[in-house]
Design a protein around this motif. Structure first.
Motif, mmCIF file in Angstrom:
data_model
loop_
_atom_site.group_PDB
_atom_site.id
_atom_site.type_symbol
_atom_site.label_atom_id
_atom_site.label_comp_id
_atom_site.label_asym_id
_atom_site.label_seq_id
_atom_site.Cartn_x
_atom_site.Cartn_y
_atom_site.Cartn_z
ATOM 1 N N TYR A 73 0.988 -1.025 0.173
ATOM 2 C CA TYR A 73 0.068 0.091 0.063
ATOM 3 C C TYR A 73 1.038 1.220 0.030
ATOM 4 O O TYR A 73 0.639 2.226 -0.595
ATOM 5 N N HIS A 74 1.830 1.313 0.776
ATOM 6 C CA HIS A 74 2.665 2.379 0.991
ATOM 7 C C HIS A 74 3.647 2.575 -0.456
ATOM 8 O O HIS A 74 3.714 3.730 -0.900
ATOM 9 N N PHE A 75 4.002 1.532 -0.870
ATOM 10 C CA PHE A 75 4.869 1.700 -2.140
ATOM 11 C C PHE A 75 4.114 2.126 -3.415
ATOM 12 O O PHE A 75 4.281 2.939 -4.231
ATOM 13 N N LEU A 76 2.792 1.759 -3.520
ATOM 14 C CA LEU A 76 1.831 2.233 -4.468
ATOM 15 C C LEU A 76 1.601 3.652 -4.345
ATOM 16 O O LEU A 76 1.192 4.182 -5.250
ATOM 17 N N VAL A 108 1.381 5.499 -14.226
ATOM 18 C CA VAL A 108 0.268 5.805 -15.120
ATOM 19 C C VAL A 108 -0.544 4.444 -15.690
ATOM 20 O O VAL A 108 -1.791 4.399 -15.965
ATOM 21 N N ASP A 109 0.247 3.360 -15.938
ATOM 22 C CA ASP A 109 0.049 2.203 -16.316
ATOM 23 C C ASP A 109 -0.569 1.343 -15.150
ATOM 24 O O ASP A 109 -0.854 0.008 -15.327
ATOM 25 N N PHE A 110 -0.489 1.640 -14.173
ATOM 26 C CA PHE A 110 -0.848 0.684 -12.859
ATOM 27 C C PHE A 110 -2.169 1.363 -12.131
ATOM 28 O O PHE A 110 -1.826 2.426 -11.419
ATOM 29 N N ASN A 137 -16.302 0.921 -13.364
ATOM 30 C CA ASN A 137 -17.185 1.563 -14.209
ATOM 31 C C ASN A 137 -16.461 2.221 -15.450
ATOM 32 O O ASN A 137 -16.763 3.298 -15.553
ATOM 33 N N ASN A 138 -15.581 1.801 -15.970
ATOM 34 C CA ASN A 138 -14.796 1.932 -17.107
ATOM 35 C C ASN A 138 -14.130 3.367 -16.764
ATOM 36 O O ASN A 138 -13.709 4.144 -17.498
ATOM 37 N N ILE A 139 -13.669 3.552 -15.457
ATOM 38 C CA ILE A 139 -12.928 4.723 -14.984
ATOM 39 C C ILE A 139 -11.631 4.258 -14.379
ATOM 40 O O ILE A 139 -11.637 3.396 -13.725
ATOM 41 N N ARG A 140 -10.579 4.576 -14.850
ATOM 42 C CA ARG A 140 -9.289 4.338 -14.262
ATOM 43 C C ARG A 140 -8.870 5.034 -13.219
ATOM 44 O O ARG A 140 -8.996 6.214 -12.699
ATOM 45 N N LYS A 141 -8.430 4.249 -11.947
ATOM 46 C CA LYS A 141 -8.438 4.865 -10.740
ATOM 47 C C LYS A 141 -7.116 4.310 -10.246
ATOM 48 O O LYS A 141 -6.703 2.976 -10.244
ATOM 49 N N PHE A 142 -6.172 5.329 -9.497
ATOM 50 C CA PHE A 142 -5.024 4.867 -8.994
ATOM 51 C C PHE A 142 -5.350 4.221 -7.760
ATOM 52 O O PHE A 142 -6.507 4.592 -7.203
ATOM 53 N N ILE A 143 -4.308 3.580 -7.232
ATOM 54 C CA ILE A 143 -4.481 2.957 -5.781
ATOM 55 C C ILE A 143 -4.440 4.030 -4.783
ATOM 56 O O ILE A 143 -3.174 4.424 -4.340
ATOM 57 N N LEU A 145 -6.730 -0.910 -2.853
ATOM 58 C CA LEU A 145 -5.648 -2.011 -3.109
ATOM 59 C C LEU A 145 -6.494 -3.370 -2.856
ATOM 60 O O LEU A 145 -6.130 -4.126 -3.326
ATOM 61 N N LEU A 146 -7.359 -3.393 -1.938
ATOM 62 C CA LEU A 146 -8.238 -4.500 -1.627
ATOM 63 C C LEU A 146 -8.824 -5.055 -2.954
ATOM 64 O O LEU A 146 -8.984 -6.163 -3.105
ATOM 65 N N THR A 147 -9.515 -4.222 -3.585
ATOM 66 C CA THR A 147 -10.017 -4.385 -4.791
ATOM 67 C C THR A 147 -9.168 -4.928 -5.901
ATOM 68 O O THR A 147 -9.430 -5.974 -6.459
ATOM 69 N N LEU A 148 -8.147 -4.406 -5.956
ATOM 70 C CA LEU A 148 -6.837 -4.828 -6.880
ATOM 71 C C LEU A 148 -6.287 -6.221 -6.557
ATOM 72 O O LEU A 148 -6.245 -7.274 -7.185
#
Length: 129
Positions: free
Chosen positions: A14-17, A23-25, A30-36, A42-45
């Motif tokens: 979690y801290h690392f991310l 931009v590729d992670f 719902n078709n929207i890109r979300k950063f962690i 993170l749990l979803t990922l």
């Protein structure tokens, strides 16, 4: 050292991310890109991931690679996501990851990504726009 992800790595990952945006992670909701950006993301990922490897140096996490299945238009594909502090670590993560799998993988990555050559050198072919 590269190893399989375990639950005790959660807070380090979690801290690392949060500290190492790429931009590729991202996750897609719902078709929207979300950063962690929080532990829920993170749990979803992690729930959607099938295989996860991490790279550590002196007990400090410096890279992650994971795969997940995507089903679209009645076709199932396995994708890879990778994030690391430099190209050398991504190369090592990708080597170990591919060595431990017999599957074919896809990756969504920008044409201008600093990691494009690493994937190309590992035999990935690029299509699209």
């Amino acid at each position: 050292m590269i190893s399989k992800y375990k639950r005790e790595h959660f807070f380090d990952l979690y801290h690392f991310l949060r500290e190492n945006k790429n931009v590729d992670f991202y996750i897609t909701d719902n078709n929207i890109r979300k950063f962690i950006d929080d532990d829920k993301d993170l749990l979803t990922l992690l729930r959607s991931a099938q295989d996860i490897f991490i790279s550590e140096d002196n007990s400090e996490l410096n890279g992650v690679i994971l795969s997940w299945k995507s089903i679209g238009n009645e076709v199932t594909r396995k994708y890879i996501k990778v994030n690391a502090i430099n190209e050398k670590i991504i190369d090592k993560l990708l080597t170990v990851f591919l060595w431990n799998s017999n599957d074919d993988f896809f990756i969504k990555i920008r044409k201008g990504s600093q990691f494009l050559n690493i994937f190309s050198n590992k035999g990935f072919r690029f299509l699209g726009y």
